[in-house]
Design an enzyme around this catalytic site. Sequence first.
Site, PDB file in Angstrom:
ATOM      1  N   GLY A  11      14.581  68.892  63.708  1.00  0.00           N
ATOM      2  CA  GLY A  11      14.664  69.694  64.424  1.00  0.00           C
ATOM      3  C   GLY A  11      13.450  69.403  65.476  1.00  0.00           C
ATOM      4  N   GLY A  13      13.304  71.300  68.708  1.00  0.00           N
ATOM      5  CA  GLY A  13      13.288  72.491  69.548  1.00  0.00           C
ATOM      6  C   GLY A  13      11.997  72.736  70.223  1.00  0.00           C
ATOM      7  CB  VAL A  15       8.577  75.165  66.460  1.00  0.00           C
ATOM      8  CG1 VAL A  15       7.824  74.790  65.266  1.00  0.00           C
ATOM      9  CG2 VAL A  15       8.782  76.610  66.527  1.00  0.00           C
ATOM     10  N   GLY A  16       9.446  72.052  66.979  1.00  0.00           N
ATOM     11  CA  GLY A  16       9.392  70.594  66.865  1.00  0.00           C
ATOM     12  C   GLY A  16       8.485  69.787  67.894  1.00  0.00           C
ATOM     13  N   GLY A 135       4.377  83.347  62.586  1.00  0.00           N
ATOM     14  CA  GLY A 135       3.962  82.152  63.434  1.00  0.00           C
ATOM     15  C   GLY A 135       2.514  81.462  62.934  1.00  0.00           C
ATOM     16  N   GLY A 188      12.836  85.111  77.527  1.00  0.00           N
ATOM     17  CA  GLY A 188      13.058  84.460  76.253  1.00  0.00           C
ATOM     18  C   GLY A 188      12.374  84.894  75.113  1.00  0.00           C
ATOM     19  CD  GLU A 191      17.311  83.627  70.021  1.00  0.00           C
ATOM     20  OE1 GLU A 191      18.075  82.893  70.605  1.00  0.00           O
ATOM     21  OE2 GLU A 191      16.080  83.026  69.648  1.00  0.00           O
ATOM     22  CE  LYS A 206       9.412  86.555  60.972  1.00  0.00           C
ATOM     23  NZ  LYS A 206       9.055  87.022  62.486  1.00  0.00           N
TER      24      LYS A 206
END
Length: 428
Positions: A11, A13, A15-16, A135, A188, A191, A206
Amino acid sequence: MTKPLRIALAGLGTVGGGVIRLLDTNGALIARRAGRPIEIVAVSARDRSKDRGVDMTRFEWVDDTTALAQADVDVVVELVGGSDGPALTLARTTLAAGKSFVTANKAMLAHHGLELARAAETAGVALKFEAAVAGGVPVIKGLREGAAANEIERVYGILNGTCNFILSKMEAEGRDFADVLAEAQALGFAESDPSFDIDGVDAAHKLSLLASLAFGTQPAFGDVAAAGIRHVLAADIAEAAALGYRVRLLGLAEAGPGGLFQRVHPHLVPVSHPLAHVTGATNAVVAEGNFVGRLLFQGAGAGDGPTASAVVADLIDIARGEFGPAFAMPADALTAQGPADAGERRGRAYVRFTVADRVGVLAEIAAAMRDAGVSIESLMQRGAHADGSVLVAIVTHEGPERSVAQALERLRGSQSLVGQPLWMHILG
């Protein structure tokens, strides 16, 4: 230093890309703290040609994400997402191959966390997921390690930044939900299909993980009662403010002799409580321990930098050889508690009705409350809307939740009501 910890990254995106940039920027510092370098050697994503703002030519590219488990690496980091599909296949094959697994995937862990924890213990490797909740806020480590000596009495908090952004924006500017949601999507924060966020599903994922860590129970996402914020009006937020409260979407879990209570629901939070002052796309978690007292974990709940920070913190632990059970105790020691009966819980409630502006409506509502055994602390009626409807808000005295539910059931189908009532709990 010893040989590097070799990483495969699934991945690429937001975070990646953040993980790559963080290791590039702070690599020397991380190596000193970890006792050895941490190096990404293999990556996988759907689009090989996409410009991600970092040099990708130095990494081995694996087209089939699920094949990363067979790469010559020590750890696989999964940032693909999804409760099943390629993410779950990659998790299973990585652990079966005797390699540690780091993920930010709360949905997968909420559904399959117990299975994966057992697989990691069988293989003698690590399963870590600091980035899956809040996060960059180190709440997983805080519960698993920092508060490990305590019996946690309850854990609760603001677990979804999108909802908190919307509610605090409505609060500050007096705007309605739909208007602020559209802005959140444009910025942003939300979604294009925001259902997982605004209907409480993301927070429920969570919460099920926090409850497992806090109470030593098996993750039980299916037992979380979830309701979101899509029916909260600007008028509700104004009414709450007049009463000395702020509206926040909270996930709350408690364990007791009657079972495990888990709920995500909009609450009225007293302005004296720290959570009332958490605004914007911020997460905050409160854990109450029998010796340590109240702990507050607060910070950025999403974004490339904070989430990448949590991922790399897990990698540093693995580089140091700090594994430990995924849910703070061995998987076989986690108890299977059934859901607690919410009707037995006692508390105060805010209930808002949209009603036709005619004689007898207040009497009808008051009679339903009386017959169900609900004691009314205060009742407010606001001016008529263009369609002739008015808002009626009730704050109850403390009592069993079952009574409020029965009162609302008595009013179901009433010709006096326009739309469904909104029930918000008052944080005690």
